[in-house]
Design a protein around this motif. Structure first.
Motif, PDB file in Angstrom:
ATOM      1  N   GLU A  13      27.751 -12.652  -3.609  1.00  0.00           N
ATOM      2  CA  GLU A  13      27.113 -13.078  -2.365  1.00  0.00           C
ATOM      3  C   GLU A  13      26.680 -14.534  -2.427  1.00  0.00           C
ATOM      4  OE1 GLU A  13      23.974 -10.300  -1.840  1.00  0.00           O
ATOM      5  OE2 GLU A  13      25.263  -8.727  -1.005  1.00  0.00           O
ATOM      6  N   ALA A  14      26.262 -14.975  -3.612  1.00  0.00           N
ATOM      7  CA  ALA A  14      25.774 -16.339  -3.766  1.00  0.00           C
ATOM      8  C   ALA A  14      26.892 -17.372  -3.816  1.00  0.00           C
ATOM      9  CB  ALA A  14      24.924 -16.443  -5.039  1.00  0.00           C
ATOM     10  N   THR A  15      28.076 -16.964  -4.308  1.00  0.00           N
ATOM     11  CA  THR A  15      29.146 -17.943  -4.539  1.00  0.00           C
ATOM     12  C   THR A  15      30.395 -17.733  -3.705  1.00  0.00           C
ATOM     13  OG1 THR A  15      30.145 -16.636  -6.324  1.00  0.00           O
ATOM     14  CG2 THR A  15      28.393 -18.196  -6.931  1.00  0.00           C
ATOM     15  N   GLY A  16      30.592 -16.520  -3.216  1.00  0.00           N
ATOM     16  CA  GLY A  16      31.808 -16.236  -2.474  1.00  0.00           C
ATOM     17  C   GLY A  16      33.024 -16.059  -3.363  1.00  0.00           C
ATOM     18  N   ALA A  17      32.838 -16.015  -4.665  1.00  0.00           N
ATOM     19  CA  ALA A  17      33.956 -15.863  -5.604  1.00  0.00           C
ATOM     20  C   ALA A  17      34.422 -14.403  -5.643  1.00  0.00           C
ATOM     21  CB  ALA A  17      33.534 -16.303  -7.004  1.00  0.00           C
ATOM     22  N   GLY A  18      35.657 -14.186  -6.133  1.00  0.00           N
ATOM     23  CA  GLY A  18      36.209 -12.849  -6.222  1.00  0.00           C
ATOM     24  C   GLY A  18      35.520 -12.017  -7.285  1.00  0.00           C
ATOM     25  N   MET A  19      35.668 -10.699  -7.162  1.00  0.00           N
ATOM     26  CA  MET A  19      34.962  -9.794  -8.067  1.00  0.00           C
ATOM     27  C   MET A  19      35.352  -9.992  -9.523  1.00  0.00           C
ATOM     28  SD  MET A  19      34.644  -5.625  -7.991  1.00  0.00           S
ATOM     29  CE  MET A  19      33.747  -5.659  -6.447  1.00  0.00           C
ATOM     30  N   MET A  20      36.658 -10.107  -9.803  1.00  0.00           N
ATOM     31  CA  MET A  20      37.089 -10.258 -11.186  1.00  0.00           C
ATOM     32  C   MET A  20      36.616 -11.590 -11.763  1.00  0.00           C
ATOM     33  SD  MET A  20      38.333  -7.398 -11.749  1.00  0.00           S
ATOM     34  CE  MET A  20      38.810  -7.733 -13.447  1.00  0.00           C
ATOM     35  N   ASP A  21      36.632 -12.635 -10.923  1.00  0.00           N
ATOM     36  CA  ASP A  21      36.152 -13.946 -11.383  1.00  0.00           C
ATOM     37  C   ASP A  21      34.655 -13.887 -11.688  1.00  0.00           C
ATOM     38  OD1 ASP A  21      38.640 -15.226 -11.139  1.00  0.00           O
ATOM     39  OD2 ASP A  21      38.315 -15.583  -9.006  1.00  0.00           O
ATOM     40  N   VAL A  22      33.913 -13.190 -10.847  1.00  0.00           N
ATOM     41  CA  VAL A  22      32.469 -13.051 -11.042  1.00  0.00           C
ATOM     42  C   VAL A  22      32.173 -12.292 -12.326  1.00  0.00           C
ATOM     43  CG1 VAL A  22      30.444 -11.842 -10.153  1.00  0.00           C
ATOM     44  CG2 VAL A  22      31.785 -13.283  -8.636  1.00  0.00           C
ATOM     45  N   LYS A  23      32.895 -11.198 -12.548  1.00  0.00           N
ATOM     46  CA  LYS A  23      32.697 -10.416 -13.771  1.00  0.00           C
ATOM     47  C   LYS A  23      32.981 -11.261 -15.007  1.00  0.00           C
ATOM     48  CE  LYS A  23      33.606  -5.725 -12.079  1.00  0.00           C
ATOM     49  NZ  LYS A  23      34.533  -4.562 -12.169  1.00  0.00           N
ATOM     50  N   LYS A  24      34.073 -12.021 -14.957  1.00  0.00           N
ATOM     51  CA  LYS A  24      34.439 -12.854 -16.103  1.00  0.00           C
ATOM     52  C   LYS A  24      33.386 -13.921 -16.361  1.00  0.00           C
ATOM     53  CE  LYS A  24      38.206 -15.518 -18.137  1.00  0.00           C
ATOM     54  NZ  LYS A  24      39.589 -16.037 -17.973  1.00  0.00           N
ATOM     55  N   ALA A  25      32.884 -14.527 -15.274  1.00  0.00           N
ATOM     56  CA  ALA A  25      31.867 -15.574 -15.409  1.00  0.00           C
ATOM     57  C   ALA A  25      30.615 -15.020 -16.077  1.00  0.00           C
ATOM     58  CB  ALA A  25      31.527 -16.156 -14.043  1.00  0.00           C
ATOM     59  N   LEU A  26      30.156 -13.869 -15.617  1.00  0.00           N
ATOM     60  CA  LEU A  26      28.949 -13.262 -16.184  1.00  0.00           C
ATOM     61  C   LEU A  26      29.148 -12.880 -17.643  1.00  0.00           C
ATOM     62  CD1 LEU A  26      27.912 -11.058 -13.142  1.00  0.00           C
ATOM     63  CD2 LEU A  26      26.557 -12.911 -14.118  1.00  0.00           C
ATOM     64  N   THR A  27      30.340 -12.424 -17.969  1.00  0.00           N
ATOM     65  CA  THR A  27      30.647 -12.065 -19.357  1.00  0.00           C
ATOM     66  C   THR A  27      30.655 -13.297 -20.253  1.00  0.00           C
ATOM     67  OG1 THR A  27      31.976 -10.187 -18.608  1.00  0.00           O
ATOM     68  CG2 THR A  27      32.331 -10.957 -20.864  1.00  0.00           C
ATOM     69  N   GLU A  28      31.257 -14.385 -19.753  1.00  0.00           N
ATOM     70  CA  GLU A  28      31.371 -15.619 -20.535  1.00  0.00           C
ATOM     71  C   GLU A  28      30.011 -16.214 -20.883  1.00  0.00           C
ATOM     72  OE1 GLU A  28      33.968 -17.343 -21.796  1.00  0.00           O
ATOM     73  OE2 GLU A  28      35.431 -15.831 -21.207  1.00  0.00           O
ATOM     74  N   VAL A  29      29.046 -16.055 -19.981  1.00  0.00           N
ATOM     75  CA  VAL A  29      27.725 -16.692 -20.194  1.00  0.00           C
ATOM     76  C   VAL A  29      26.643 -15.668 -20.505  1.00  0.00           C
ATOM     77  CG1 VAL A  29      28.350 -18.639 -18.724  1.00  0.00           C
ATOM     78  CG2 VAL A  29      27.192 -16.669 -17.715  1.00  0.00           C
ATOM     79  N   ASN A  30      27.067 -14.460 -20.872  1.00  0.00           N
ATOM     80  CA  ASN A  30      26.131 -13.419 -21.301  1.00  0.00           C
ATOM     81  C   ASN A  30      25.095 -13.077 -20.236  1.00  0.00           C
ATOM     82  OD1 ASN A  30      25.334 -11.532 -23.252  1.00  0.00           O
ATOM     83  ND2 ASN A  30      23.712 -12.874 -24.022  1.00  0.00           N
TER      84      ASN A  30
END
Length: 302
Positions: A13-30
């Protein structure tokens, strides 16, 4: 750290990014939400997101102005229904008017007298009377030669979901006329600061880091990479210039006349903006979210 569905939802909701991209981002930065936003921006997958986009609470902002002094107070409630209550609105109006003369600190205003009782006592009594928790959470004071106010999504006169104060120097009539337009502009664009000089250094450092990483990554992936000098002397400074133009009030294109910056529009009107405040309901409050089924189950258990 476990990445929850709620975290994914908030970041999407905050970024408008796709779900898989969001999941990867959160995983990358813990799971660090701010770092995840920066990661997505570095990859060109999201625009800048302000923390206010990810927080929410109910209530109203009340504004009051008199003799070159303006105040904006935030009183929160549990539900938006209460924000529409005439009793609650009267409380917001009274507290804003008391804050106009009581002082610059919220604790001083809480201790000030309203109808023979302290403001804090009046709020507590309103909680018992209306039957919902409320908090006089914060206030902002702005002073200047002329101070103009505006409320967006007004629930009643002088109160709404967003309150804006603008301080100006120059002819009072002109300042009041164009000041209202500037206040509406601020409500719509939510600038980060008045100018580059007043922008927090950490904000600039963070943006520079994002734009540098993004430019270098794009250049490395390009079929025709540009020399490092072009990246560091032209591309990155150009992006930072655009960032400042989009996020500082004086540098923004004026919504009433996009051919002028706000600074140029003020100069054309013969006034100078010396300060502003934009206060939105719920900034900085994380609102717990539950699905409807969970709410029903919780209520049945109670």
């Amino acid at each position: 750290m476990t990445i929850t569905a709620q975290m994914v939802k908030e970041l999407r909701e905050a970024t408008g990014a796709g779900m898989m991209d969001v999941k990867k981002a959160l995983t990358e930065v813990n799971g660090d939400m701010d770092a995840a936003v920066d990661w997505l921006r570095t990859k060109g997958l999201a625009k800048a997101a302000k923390k206010a986009d990810r927080v929410a609470a109910e209530g109203l902002i009340g504004v009051a102005v008199s003799n070159g002094r303006g105040v904006a107070v935030e009183i929160n409630s549990e539900t938006d229904f209460v924000a529409k209550n005439a009793d609650f609105q009267a409380l917001v109006r009274d507290v804003a008017n008391i804050a106009l003369t009581a002082g610059d600190e919220i604790e001083v205003v809480k201790a000030a007298h309203l109808n023979g009782k302290t403001v804090d006592t009046v709020v507590q009594e309103a909680i018992s009377r209306i039957g919902e928790n409320m908090t006089f959470r914060r206030m902002h004071v702005l002073e200047g030669e002329t101070v103009v106010s505006y409320v967006h999504n007004a629930a009643s006169a002088g109160m709404g979901k967003i309150g804006v104060l603008v301080a100006l120097k120059g002819d009072k009539a002109k300042a009041e006329e164009i000041g209202k337009q500037f206040a509406m502009h601020i409500a719509a664009t939510a600038p980060l600061s008045l100018s580059e000089a007043t922008l927090h250094p950490e904000v600039l450092e963070r943006e520079l880091a994002v734009q540098t990483a993004k430019a270098l990554e794009e250049n490395a992936a390009s079929a025709k990479p540009k020399p490092d000098a072009v990246i560091h002397n032209n591309i990155i400074p150009g992006r930072m210039k655009r960032f400042l133009a989009e996020n500082t009030l004086l540098g923004q294109a004026f919504v009433i006349n996009p051919d002028l910056t706000v600074e140029a529009a003020a100069k054309e009107a013969g006034v100078e903006i010396t300060g502003y405040a934009r206060v939105a309901v719920g900034e900085g409050i994380e609102k717990k979210s539950e699905d409807f089924a969970a709410e029903v189950a919780k209520a049945l258990q109670g």
